[in-house]
Design an enzyme around this catalytic site. Structure first.
Site, PDB file in Angstrom:
ATOM      1  N   SER A 221      -4.357   2.390  -1.143  1.00 32.33           N
ATOM      2  CA  SER A 221      -3.697   2.198  -2.505  1.00 32.33           C
ATOM      3  C   SER A 221      -2.687   3.164  -2.603  1.00 32.33           C
ATOM      4  CB  SER A 221      -4.706   1.718  -3.798  1.00 32.33           C
ATOM      5  OG  SER A 221      -5.299   2.975  -3.961  1.00 32.33           O
ATOM      6  N   SER A 223      -1.784   5.676   0.110  1.00 26.73           N
ATOM      7  CA  SER A 223      -1.332   6.420   1.169  1.00 26.73           C
ATOM      8  C   SER A 223      -1.531   5.559   2.505  1.00 26.73           C
ATOM      9  CB  SER A 223      -2.544   7.313   1.519  1.00 26.73           C
ATOM     10  OG  SER A 223      -3.892   6.902   1.596  1.00 26.73           O
ATOM     11  N   LYS A 240      -3.267  11.391   6.958  1.00 28.98           N
ATOM     12  CA  LYS A 240      -2.762  10.713   5.879  1.00 28.98           C
ATOM     13  C   LYS A 240      -1.575  11.037   5.112  1.00 28.98           C
ATOM     14  CE  LYS A 240      -6.086   9.274   3.135  1.00 28.98           C
ATOM     15  NZ  LYS A 240      -7.376   9.156   2.214  1.00 28.98           N
ATOM     16  N   ASP A 334     -17.665   5.002  -3.481  1.00 20.45           N
ATOM     17  CA  ASP A 334     -17.094   3.693  -2.965  1.00 20.45           C
ATOM     18  C   ASP A 334     -17.644   3.886  -1.536  1.00 20.45           C
ATOM     19  OD1 ASP A 334     -15.534   1.466  -2.301  1.00 20.45           O
ATOM     20  OD2 ASP A 334     -13.688   2.694  -2.151  1.00 20.45           O
ATOM     21  N   ASP A 352     -12.634   8.798   2.698  1.00 15.58           N
ATOM     22  CA  ASP A 352     -12.240   8.386   1.699  1.00 15.58           C
ATOM     23  C   ASP A 352     -12.884   8.826   0.400  1.00 15.58           C
ATOM     24  OD1 ASP A 352     -10.629   7.023  -0.211  1.00 15.58           O
ATOM     25  OD2 ASP A 352     -10.903   5.073   0.478  1.00 15.58           O
TER      26      ASP A 352
END
Length: 669
Positions: A221, A223, A240, A334, A352
């Site tokens: 969202s 990167s 990233k 997540d 992440d």
């Protein structure tokens, strides 16, 4: 009174002229010394006359405050202004105006009268701080420092592991005009100036120009992740890249800072490692471990489901990773197959951490500045009930996601899934899910103990025995927890779980012997993994003769008039059709399968008369019969599991091979 002032002014003027005379005398002496030095080195008077201009005109360079009454009054006004300030400010102004010799940026004289090295060191430091700054993780630093940018009450032993990391790498407001940050020189490091310069230079090397950027391997969202190769070492990394303006505009700066903080804490084989971080005027860069085999989700999509040994092995690695993560007081929040990568050795690498949360040992948030209401983070199908109910974050959120992943690996689908997010959330809050036929009984017991409404009741929580309770569950009885990171992972193969009417099946494995099927594989160039030999090229379809073309047109006309599925095949002639159960793990859906010229393999929802999709056809497609009813269609990105309702699986395989050979198996002319 005026006479006194006039006398004072005359004295000041006389003093000024006296100072000027002394200065001129010194200048004449320097000039004479310079002339003698030049003559001694072979310069004649002509050379000297051409360069004899006065070094400077004293009368032009002396400040007016030393030469006239107006300047004298100017000094008095500055003095009066200084006296009106507070005591602290007065001392600062006076020190800056009158004691400039004490400034460390000015040259000093030591006891022997020689120039001090302070100015040289300051100049070198000023040069080093120009340009992008980088962060090198502690594992790659030769010397440890006592400056730790991140302090955590829950991880005392990690204080030394975070030293020498540039906490000022990113400015407070992610400014786009600054590319460097000043790091104060620490008195604790008693290194010679030359060693300090070497260490500082080693930290100021990495820039985008040190890497060759390749293809995009991931997008988020805020990167984009690129495959990159370091120029100096030719080592591959995943970089990233985050756009600063986008981060500020979308208010996602805290995600970036949190991810960096978490990555600096981690040192475990089952997590992505941070190699460097640096920035330029527009972007931030994270140089991360490159997980060569991609996401676990890709393998789930390709194979639909894992067998029990694969599910047991990979979820056990997730358990070990969560045990380590939670011991640091970190919640991932997540966790899902998309954020579980596979390294070159096929072991997991969790990534992440933008939405992670850091807790202290007592379970409270370390980010005390964030006292706002708990916001929703994560992916809909894996989010826990307490997050949807705006309850405080806890380790149970990761355990809930673990239960969803185990269910998905064995069944081929998610436990909570519906037509939209709202309906999915309603199922999660009610813990409304079912186990399909054939689900492994020990895995079922484990999932039932993880997908529990109350977080404290979930297996793995401190109140329920901690992570040790999960490791001792019967489903993981065969796992060697101590040596798990060094073990060879089981091979991921196409797999169809067992049902009441069918045994479980795997995709074709290397085998001994020579039969008709192996001969066909050799002739067509198909390998055991479903791919083709690289030298085999696609060939154009053979041009039909006049009689063959007439026969085709007659069949196509009859098909338009009589076949109700003609509307779904884009006016292609249907070669074979029949009802099959299209399987995904333990779930199956009835479909009409249509093999046509082109070639194409369509599947249609016959009840609702809707085209649901098409099996992608290429020279890498390979059919495989498992018994009279079940056959696989292997493609590069997925294996399709099909169960014929008329027990003609072998006929389907033969027809698909016949069409494949017609389009791709002809000899080159």
């Amino acid at each position: 009174m005026s006479a006194i002032k006039s006398s004072s002014a005359e004295q000041d003027t006389a003093q000024t002229h006296s100072n000027q005379s002394e200065s001129l005398t010194i200048i004449d002496q320097v000039t004479e010394s310079t002339r003698n030095l030049l003559q001694s080195n072979g310069f004649n008077d002509n050379h000297l006359s051409s360069t004899r201009a006065e070094p400077f005109d004293c009368s032009k360079n002396i400040h007016p405050c030393f030469t006239n009454q107006e300047g004298h009054d100017h000094v008095e006004k500055r003095s009066d202004s200084a006296s009106s300030l507070s005591d602290k400010k007065t001392q600062e102004v006076t020190r800056n105006m009158n004691n400039s010799r004490e400034d460390p940026l000015f040259l000093k004289k030591d006891n022997n009268g020689s120039d001090s090295d302070n100015s040289k060191q300051v100049n070198l430091i000023n040069q080093l701080i120009e340009g992008p700054r980088i962060t090198i993780p502690p594992s790659q630093l030769p010397i440890k420092s006592s400056n730790a940018p991140f302090q955590s009450s829950s991880t005392e032993k990690n204080k030394d592991n975070r030293n020498d990391c540039d906490n000022t790498l990113y400015s407070d407001k992610m400014g786009t005009s600054s590319t460097s940050s000043v790091e104060p020189v620490s008195d604790a490091n008693k290194q010679p100036p030359s060693q300090a310069v070497v260490d500082s230079k080693s930290k100021a090397k990495k820039t985008p120009n040190d890497f060759i950027f390749g293809k995009v391997i991931g997008e988020g969202s805020y990167s984009t992740v690129y495959l990159a190769k370091e120029v100096s070492t030719q080592k591959e990394f995943a970089i990233k890249v985050c756009d600063k303006k986008h981060l500020i505009r979308e208010r996602k700066t805290h995600f970036v800072m949190r991810e960096k903080e978490v990555l600096m804490k981690l040192d475990h084989p089952f997590f992505i490692k941070l190699a460097y971080t640096f920035q330029d005027t527009e972007r931030l860069y994270y140089v991360l471990t490159y997980a060569r085999n991609g996401e676990l989700l890709v393998y789930l999509h390709k194979l639909s489901a894992f067998d029990v040994p694969c599910t047991r092995f990979y979820t056990a690695e997730i358990v070990l990773a969560l045990e380590y993560l939670h011991s640091l007081g970190i919640i991932h929040r997540d966790l899902k197959p998309e954020n579980i990568l596979l390294g070159e050795d096929m072991h997991i690498k969790i990534t992440d951490f933008g939405t992670s949360k850091i807790l202290s040992l007592d379970g409270s948030s370390e980010n005390t500045e964030q006292k706002r209401k708990n916001s929703f983070v994560g992916t809909a199908e894996y989010v826990s009930p307490e997050v949807l109910n705006n309850l405080p974050a806890n380790f149970g959120s990761d355990l809930w996601a673990l239960g969803c992943i185990i269910y998905q690996c064995l069944s081929g689908s998610l436990p909570f899934r519906s037509g939209n997010e709202y309906q999915t959330f309603q199922k999660i809050i009610k813990v409304d899910y079912e186990f399909p036929e054939g689900f492994h009984p020990e895995a079922r017991d484990l999932v039932e103990k993880l997908l529990v409404l109350e977080p404290v009741d979930r297996l793995g929580m401190p109140q329920s025995g901690g992570m040790k309770a999960i490791k001792e569950h019967p489903f993981y009885a065969e796992i060697d927890w101590e040596n798990l990171p060094q073990l060879t992972p089981p091979k991921l193969m196409p797999y169809l779980p067992a049902t009441a009417s069918n045994p479980e099946f795997w995709g074709q494995e290397l085998r001994a012997g020579f039969d008709d099927q192996r001969l066909a594989e050799i002739i067509t160039g198909q390998s055991v993994d479903g791919s083709m030999s690289p030298e085999l090229e696609e060939l154009p379809v053979k041009v039909l003769s006049a009689d063959e073309d007439k026969e085709r047109k007659d069949k196509l006309r009859k098909q338009r008039e009589e076949n109700q599925f003609h509307q779904f095949v884009e006016d292609n002639l249907i070669i074979k059709q029949g009802f099959v159960d299209k399987r995904k793990g333990l779930f199956a859906r009835k479909r009409m399968l249509l093999l046509t010229e082109g070639p194409h393999l369509y599947y249609v929802d016959a009840h609702n008369k809707v085209l649901k999709g098409e099996i992608p056809w290429s020279r890498h497609l390979r059919p495989e019969a498992k018994n009279f009813r079940i056959f696989f269609v292997h493609t590069p990105n997925r294996t399709y599991y099909l169960e014929s309702r008329t027990s003609d699986a072998q006929q389907w395989v033969e027809k698909i091979k016949e069409v494949w050979t017609k389009h791709y198996g002809q000899d080159k002319k």
